[in-house]
Motif scaffolding. Structure first.
Motif, PDB file in Angstrom:
ATOM      1  N   THR A   1      -4.856  -5.056  -7.416  1.00  0.00           N
ATOM      2  CA  THR A   1      -3.843  -4.496  -8.311  1.00  0.00           C
ATOM      3  C   THR A   1      -4.509  -4.113  -9.622  1.00  0.00           C
ATOM      4  O   THR A   1      -5.250  -4.908 -10.204  1.00  0.00           O
ATOM      5  N   PHE A   2      -4.242  -2.896 -10.046  1.00  0.00           N
ATOM      6  CA  PHE A   2      -4.732  -2.381 -11.317  1.00  0.00           C
ATOM      7  C   PHE A   2      -3.548  -2.396 -12.279  1.00  0.00           C
ATOM      8  O   PHE A   2      -2.595  -1.644 -12.105  1.00  0.00           O
ATOM      9  N   GLU A   3      -3.591  -3.281 -13.260  1.00  0.00           N
ATOM     10  CA  GLU A   3      -2.502  -3.381 -14.223  1.00  0.00           C
ATOM     11  C   GLU A   3      -2.569  -2.210 -15.190  1.00  0.00           C
ATOM     12  O   GLU A   3      -3.553  -2.050 -15.918  1.00  0.00           O
ATOM     13  N   THR A   4      -1.524  -1.386 -15.165  1.00  0.00           N
ATOM     14  CA  THR A   4      -1.458  -0.197 -16.004  1.00  0.00           C
ATOM     15  C   THR A   4      -0.009   0.261 -16.117  1.00  0.00           C
ATOM     16  O   THR A   4       0.748   0.144 -15.161  1.00  0.00           O
ATOM     17  N   PRO A   5       0.366   0.781 -17.274  1.00  0.00           N
ATOM     18  CA  PRO A   5       1.714   1.344 -17.398  1.00  0.00           C
ATOM     19  C   PRO A   5       1.812   2.737 -16.756  1.00  0.00           C
ATOM     20  O   PRO A   5       2.896   3.291 -16.652  1.00  0.00           O
TER      21      PRO A   5
ATOM     22  N   ALA B   1       3.239   1.838  -6.648  1.00  0.00           N
ATOM     23  CA  ALA B   1       3.327   1.830  -8.114  1.00  0.00           C
ATOM     24  C   ALA B   1       4.539   1.019  -8.548  1.00  0.00           C
ATOM     25  O   ALA B   1       5.611   1.141  -7.967  1.00  0.00           O
ATOM     26  N   SER B   2       4.344   0.203  -9.561  1.00  0.00           N
ATOM     27  CA  SER B   2       5.449  -0.565 -10.146  1.00  0.00           C
ATOM     28  C   SER B   2       5.274  -0.580 -11.659  1.00  0.00           C
ATOM     29  O   SER B   2       4.300  -0.030 -12.183  1.00  0.00           O
ATOM     30  N   ASP B   3       6.182  -1.230 -12.336  1.00  0.00           N
ATOM     31  CA  ASP B   3       6.065  -1.357 -13.791  1.00  0.00           C
ATOM     32  C   ASP B   3       4.841  -2.192 -14.174  1.00  0.00           C
ATOM     33  O   ASP B   3       4.341  -2.079 -15.283  1.00  0.00           O
ATOM     34  N   LYS B   4       4.382  -3.036 -13.259  1.00  0.00           N
ATOM     35  CA  LYS B   4       3.241  -3.911 -13.534  1.00  0.00           C
ATOM     36  C   LYS B   4       1.901  -3.242 -13.279  1.00  0.00           C
ATOM     37  O   LYS B   4       0.895  -3.622 -13.852  1.00  0.00           O
ATOM     38  N   GLY B   5       1.865  -2.270 -12.359  1.00  0.00           N
ATOM     39  CA  GLY B   5       0.593  -1.633 -12.063  1.00  0.00           C
ATOM     40  C   GLY B   5       0.572  -0.953 -10.713  1.00  0.00           C
ATOM     41  O   GLY B   5       1.604  -0.768 -10.070  1.00  0.00           O
ATOM     42  N   LEU B   6      -0.630  -0.611 -10.298  1.00  0.00           N
ATOM     43  CA  LEU B   6      -0.859   0.072  -9.034  1.00  0.00           C
ATOM     44  C   LEU B   6      -1.491  -0.907  -8.051  1.00  0.00           C
ATOM     45  O   LEU B   6      -2.602  -1.395  -8.272  1.00  0.00           O
TER      46      LEU B   6
END
Length: 97
Positions: free
Chosen positions: A6-10, A49-54
């Protein structure tokens, strides 16, 4: 075999779209704004994709093929998200039996 990261990104939706559109010129791809699937000759990747990341899940028949899917997905995301300097730590979630 499967592995995930998981890549944390907006900007997860943006990167999902970029990845899928890029690979869509080379391989079968299906996607919408929240999920995608990229079919590579040696395996496939599912992106969410989610609010937390990819979140990316790589799947292949052998460890060698899985490593190739991971390498390809990582190198492309690093290129597209270079400003965010993604540090992807892949975890094997379903080893070969």
């Amino acid at each position: 075999m499967k592995a995930e990261t998981t890549f944390e990104t907006p900007r997860a939706g943006r990167f999902l779209g970029q990845m899928c559109k890029h690979f869509g010129h080379k391989a079968p791809v299906t996607f919408d704004e929240r999920s995608g699937r990229i079919e590579l000759p040696f395996g496939h990747a599912e992106l969410t994709a989610s609010d937390k990341g990819l979140r990316m899940v790589a799947t292949a028949e052998t460890r060698t093929q899985l490593d190739r899917v991971i390498e390809v997905m990582t190198s492309h995301l690093e290129r597209f998200a270079f400003r965010e300097n993604p540090d992807l730590g892949w975890t094997i979630i379903q080893p070969a039996i």
